[in-house]
Design a protein around this motif. Structure first.
Motif, PDB file in Angstrom:
ATOM      1  N   ILE A 272       0.835  -1.207   0.000  1.00 48.57           N
ATOM      2  CA  ILE A 272       0.000   0.000   0.000  1.00 48.57           C
ATOM      3  C   ILE A 272       0.865   1.249   0.000  1.00 48.57           C
ATOM      4  O   ILE A 272       0.616   2.205  -0.743  1.00 48.57           O
ATOM      5  N   ARG A 273       1.899   1.237   0.789  1.00 50.16           N
ATOM      6  CA  ARG A 273       2.751   2.417   0.886  1.00 50.16           C
ATOM      7  C   ARG A 273       3.394   2.769  -0.448  1.00 50.16           C
ATOM      8  O   ARG A 273       3.399   3.926  -0.866  1.00 50.16           O
ATOM      9  N   ASN A 274       3.918   1.782  -1.141  1.00 52.81           N
ATOM     10  CA  ASN A 274       4.659   2.049  -2.362  1.00 52.81           C
ATOM     11  C   ASN A 274       3.786   2.429  -3.547  1.00 52.81           C
ATOM     12  O   ASN A 274       4.303   2.856  -4.577  1.00 52.81           O
ATOM     13  N   CYS A 275       2.481   2.271  -3.411  1.00 52.19           N
ATOM     14  CA  CYS A 275       1.576   2.610  -4.510  1.00 52.19           C
ATOM     15  C   CYS A 275       0.741   3.853  -4.223  1.00 52.19           C
ATOM     16  O   CYS A 275      -0.154   4.186  -5.004  1.00 52.19           O
ATOM     17  N   THR A 276       0.996   4.532  -3.114  1.00 51.05           N
ATOM     18  CA  THR A 276       0.214   5.702  -2.734  1.00 51.05           C
ATOM     19  C   THR A 276       1.137   6.835  -2.318  1.00 51.05           C
ATOM     20  O   THR A 276       2.361   6.696  -2.293  1.00 51.05           O
ATOM     21  N   ALA A 277       0.525   7.944  -1.956  1.00 47.86           N
ATOM     22  CA  ALA A 277       1.292   9.095  -1.491  1.00 47.86           C
ATOM     23  C   ALA A 277       1.998   8.824  -0.169  1.00 47.86           C
ATOM     24  O   ALA A 277       2.862   9.614   0.242  1.00 47.86           O
ATOM     25  N   LEU A 278       1.676   7.735   0.502  1.00 49.36           N
ATOM     26  CA  LEU A 278       2.393   7.369   1.721  1.00 49.36           C
ATOM     27  C   LEU A 278       3.863   7.087   1.433  1.00 49.36           C
ATOM     28  O   LEU A 278       4.683   7.070   2.351  1.00 49.36           O
ATOM     29  N   ALA A 279       4.205   6.880   0.157  1.00 47.26           N
ATOM     30  CA  ALA A 279       5.602   6.640  -0.208  1.00 47.26           C
ATOM     31  C   ALA A 279       6.477   7.855   0.073  1.00 47.26           C
ATOM     32  O   ALA A 279       7.693   7.734   0.154  1.00 47.26           O
TER      33      ALA A 279
END
Length: 361
Positions: A272-279
């Motif tokens: 989830i992190r690597n595919c969203t703005a959380l990256a």
């Protein structure tokens, strides 16, 4: 003061249940922080999709682009796909290692520039239709604007030219559009859009199942039947695809190493992190926020909220068992929606705290 007309699912829960949910959330948040702080907990991290404009799986993108180019040149899809897989030492077994022909055929017909314009148009339409749906579904206050803004942030990746060849990006946009189009009385367009998403990427099939099951539980029998028929149609298309791949491959062709890895919660967080703005955040911070996002969607007790929550939690559950580190791009399927759970999280936490410790219902 709570905005009028909005009450979370957790309002009035029994204290024991509310405490259990808070304890589970705290455990996932602490574990998520540890994933970013303790060496060895996180799976190997490929370049994120959100933090840069570069393609983290350039070889995959080149494969898809080459197949589409050969189809545009008049070659049959399966001949082109098998030839490119062999040329690049990509597996051809099982059949799901070869993408369905839908996207390559579309790209061959429209050209890559035309396909990119179509994807951008689908993003715009999805946001416009979703805005109308959210404004109706979230009466009182302006929470729907926050939700829409976060969805816009999540879906914006599809506007980058590199994603025109990524099947997951198309499926994600189509899922958002399908959700926005669906209502108990008017579900036909949403159903067709959802079926198109599965025709592009077969791992979008659980979306159809979510829609069918919840329609049945809500008593919408005709709608549930329609979604189940869509599932049967999708399975038929997938069986035809399997037969076409089987007819084209040889015993000497490479086989995939498989996807059952049971990488657990670290794979959920990093996917989830690597595919969203959380990256853009440290991994530890993203690990704390992912369960908060999922809790937020679980709090919205409404037909649209129920569908999104079940979809996101379902994929998160699947990611616990399935997926290698390099498959993190599967997270694109949930990327447009997951961050918007933050809009519901404060009210969810407040209601859980009241139910657990103050006795107020």
């Amino acid at each position: 003061m709570r905005p009028s007309g909005f009450v979370t699912r957790f309002a009035g829960w029994p204290p024991a249940a509310a405490r259990l949910v808070l304890a589970g959330l705290a455990a996932l948040m602490l574990y998520g922080a540890a994933i970013g702080l303790v060496p060895g907990l996180a799976p190997p991290l490929p370049p994120s999709l959100a933090a840069t404009g570069d393609d983290p799986q350039a070889s995959d993108a080149a494969l898809y682009g080459a197949i589409a180019a050969r189809v545009a040149g008049g070659e049959g899809y399966y001949a082109a796909a098998v030839a490119e897989h062999r040329l690049r030492d990509y597996p051809l077994k099982p059949f799901v290692t070869v993408r369905p022909p839908t996207l390559a055929t579309l790209q061959a017909g429209l050209g890559m520039a035309g396909a990119g314009l179509l994807l951008a148009l689908l993003v715009a339409v999805a946001l416009v239709v979703l805005a109308r749906r959210l404004e109706t579904a979230l009466p009182g206050g302006r929470r729907w604007i926050v939700v829409l803004a976060l969805v816009a942030v999540g879906i914006s990746f599809a506007l980058l030219p590199v994603f025109v060849v990524w099947h997951e990006a198309w499926a994600a946009v189509l899922i958002v559009l399908s959700l926005a189009c669906r209502s108990p009385r008017r579900y036909g367009v949403g159903l067709l859009v959802g079926l198109f998403a599965v025709a592009i990427r077969e791992i979008a099939l659980p979306y159809l199942l979510v829609m069918a099951v919840l329609a049945a539980l809500e008593g919408h029998r005709r709608e549930a039947l329609a979604w189940f028929l869509a599932i049967l149609t999708a399975c038929g298309l997938l069986a035809a695809h399997a037969a076409m791949v089987a007819a084209a491959i040889l015993p000497t062709d490479l086989a995939s190493q498989g996807w059952l890895r049971a990488a657990g919660w670290p794979f959920v967080v990093t996917t989830i992190r690597n595919c969203t703005a959380l990256a853009f955040l440290p991994l530890a911070a993203a690990g704390v926020l992912v369960p908060v996002c999922l809790l937020g969607w679980a709090a919205w007790a409404a037909p649209l909220g129920n569908r999104i929550a079940l979809l996101l939690w379902g994929y998160a559950g699947a990611f616990l068992a399935f997926g290698r580190p390099e498959n993190f791009y599967w997270g694109l399927l949930v990327a447009p929606l997951v961050l918007a759970g933050l809009a519901f999280a404060p009210a969810a936490l407040a209601d859980l705290w009241r139910a657990a410790f103050t006795g107020r219902r």
